[in-house]
Write an enzyme that holds these catalytic residues in place. Structure first.
Site, short mmCIF file in Angstrom:
data_model
loop_
_atom_site.label_atom_id
_atom_site.label_comp_id
_atom_site.label_asym_id
_atom_site.label_seq_id
_atom_site.Cartn_x
_atom_site.Cartn_y
_atom_site.Cartn_z
N TRP A 9 0.82 -1.23 0.00
CA TRP A 9 0.00 0.00 0.00
C TRP A 9 0.85 1.27 0.00
O TRP A 9 0.31 2.37 -0.10
CB TRP A 9 -0.94 0.01 1.21
CG TRP A 9 -1.95 -1.11 1.23
CD1 TRP A 9 -2.13 -2.09 0.27
CD2 TRP A 9 -2.94 -1.37 2.23
NE1 TRP A 9 -3.15 -2.93 0.62
CE2 TRP A 9 -3.67 -2.51 1.82
CE3 TRP A 9 -3.29 -0.75 3.44
CZ2 TRP A 9 -4.72 -3.05 2.58
CZ3 TRP A 9 -4.33 -1.29 4.20
CH2 TRP A 9 -5.04 -2.41 3.76
N LYS A 10 2.15 1.12 0.19
CA LYS A 10 3.07 2.27 0.22
C LYS A 10 2.58 3.32 1.22
O LYS A 10 1.97 2.96 2.22
CB LYS A 10 3.26 2.83 -1.19
CG LYS A 10 3.68 1.72 -2.18
CD LYS A 10 4.16 2.22 -3.51
CE LYS A 10 4.56 1.04 -4.39
NZ LYS A 10 5.09 1.44 -5.69
N HIS A 94 12.89 -2.29 -1.15
CA HIS A 94 12.01 -1.81 -2.23
C HIS A 94 12.74 -0.71 -2.99
O HIS A 94 13.49 0.08 -2.40
CB HIS A 94 10.70 -1.28 -1.64
CG HIS A 94 9.70 -1.01 -2.73
ND1 HIS A 94 9.71 0.16 -3.45
CD2 HIS A 94 8.70 -1.78 -3.24
CE1 HIS A 94 8.74 0.09 -4.35
NE2 HIS A 94 8.11 -1.06 -4.24
N GLU A 96 11.90 2.07 -4.03
CA GLU A 96 11.70 3.44 -3.52
C GLU A 96 12.63 3.72 -2.35
O GLU A 96 13.05 4.85 -2.13
CB GLU A 96 10.22 3.66 -3.16
CG GLU A 96 9.38 3.80 -4.44
CD GLU A 96 8.00 3.21 -4.37
OE1 GLU A 96 7.47 2.99 -3.26
OE2 GLU A 96 7.43 2.94 -5.45
N GLU A 165 11.38 -6.37 -9.34
CA GLU A 165 10.60 -5.18 -9.65
C GLU A 165 11.44 -4.23 -10.50
O GLU A 165 12.24 -3.45 -9.96
CB GLU A 165 10.18 -4.46 -8.36
CG GLU A 165 9.26 -5.27 -7.48
CD GLU A 165 8.32 -4.39 -6.65
OE1 GLU A 165 7.16 -4.79 -6.50
OE2 GLU A 165 8.71 -3.30 -6.21
N GLY A 171 4.74 1.95 -11.01
CA GLY A 171 3.89 3.14 -10.99
C GLY A 171 3.86 3.90 -12.30
O GLY A 171 3.36 5.02 -12.37
N SER A 203 3.40 -2.31 -12.13
CA SER A 203 2.18 -2.08 -12.92
C SER A 203 1.36 -3.35 -13.17
O SER A 203 0.80 -3.54 -14.24
CB SER A 203 2.52 -1.38 -14.24
OG SER A 203 3.10 -0.11 -13.98
N GLY A 224 1.34 -2.66 -6.36
CA GLY A 224 1.28 -1.35 -5.71
C GLY A 224 -0.09 -0.73 -5.91
O GLY A 224 -1.07 -1.11 -5.24
N GLY A 225 -0.19 0.21 -6.84
CA GLY A 225 -1.41 0.99 -7.06
C GLY A 225 -2.70 0.17 -7.12
O GLY A 225 -3.71 0.55 -6.51
P1 13P Z 1 2.81 -0.45 -9.00
O1 13P Z 1 2.02 -1.74 -9.03
O2 13P Z 1 2.02 0.74 -8.56
O3 13P Z 1 3.56 -0.26 -10.28
O4 13P Z 1 3.93 -0.65 -7.86
C1 13P Z 1 4.69 -1.80 -7.83
C2 13P Z 1 5.42 -1.87 -6.56
O5 13P Z 1 6.30 -1.06 -6.29
C3 13P Z 1 5.04 -2.91 -5.58
O6 13P Z 1 5.95 -2.98 -4.53
#
Ligand code: 13P
Length: 241
Positions: A9-10, A94, A96, A165, A171, A203, A224-225
């Site tokens: 969920w970030k 991750h 990020e 990833e 994203g 994605s 993620g999203g």
């Molecule tokens: P998205 O699915 O939003 O591209 O993010 C992937 C992610 O970073 C999952 O950890």
């Protein structure tokens, strides 16, 4: 091998929103038995989500932790505290955190070691940037991330989960084709001496999940999203090959 569908969920969903999301998700996937479903809420939402998923098909994880068990580390969170809240999993490295927060490989290595010691299952993330892919360095980058991250604990990789990833697919709406992802998964597997579960992230959405999961090399996804909407995530959980 176990199939894992994980939702990261970030830094989204406050405690109230998290409760609603996980309640709706549980209604939608509560009867799914043949795959492991994990959600990774923000730290502040963990106790709220824990209360709802307790004894259900949804497992709980945290998005990060510190490598020390306690001490003078202002603003950090101990893996032991996360376990007390009901977390069984933790995301380490991750992209990020690697790229935006500049976490170096040796920190990730220490975190992976601590997670093993205290009994949290790590989802260890690796992946190349767009530049690295375009200059043909994908395998070199991933080899380095695996070597440094797993230094001294490679023989225990079967107790962890690896997530591939590609940074350029996170994203952005750009997904690695199932074939591209499977190729890198195969490469990661060839670098490891023990069988590990390898997830794809970047994605992932209802439109591409079925094709992604058709690949033998891919044991699950880190979303993620698309994990922030119960219907969308439930559709991903219920993929068909
Ligand atoms: P998205 O699915 O939003 O591209 O993010 C992937 C992610 O970073 C999952 O950890």
């Amino acid at each position: 091998m176990e199939t894992i569908i994980a939702g990261n969920w970030k830094m989204n969903m406050d405690p109230g929103e998290s409760r609603t999301l996980v309640q709706e998700l549980l209604q939608a996937v509560g009867a799914v038995k043949d795959r492991t479903i994990i959600v990774f809420p923000a730290f502040t939402s963990l106790p709220h989500v824990a209360e709802i998923v307790h004894n259900s098909v949804i497992k709980l994880g945290a998005q990060n932790m510190h490598w020390e068990r306690s001490g003078a580390f202002t603003g950090e969170v101990s893996g032991l505290f996360l376990k007390q809240l009901g977390c069984e999993y933790v995301i380490i490295g991750h992209s990020e955190r690697r790229h935006v927060l500049k976490e170096p490989d040796d920190w990730l290595n220490r975190k992976l070691k601590t997670a093993l010691d205290i009994g949290l299952i790590s989802i260890f993330c690796v992946g190349e940037t767009q530049d690295e892919r375009e200059s043909g360095r994908t395998e070199e980058v991933i080899t380095r991330q695996l070597d440094l991250g797993l230094k001294g604990i490679e023989s225990e990789v079967h107790k962890m989960i690896i997530a591939y990833e590609p940074v350029w697919a996170i994203g952005t709406g750009k997904t690695a084709t199932p074939d591209m992802a499977a190729q890198v998964h195969g490469f990661i597997r060839s670098q490891l001496t023990k069988p590990a579960t390898i997830l794809y992230g970047g994605s992932v959405k209802p439109e591409n999940i079925d094709a992604i999961m058709k690949e033998e090399e891919i044991q699950g996804v880190l979303v993620g999203g698309a994990s922030l909407k119960p219907d969308t995530f439930a559709r991903i959980v219920k993929f068909t090959k």
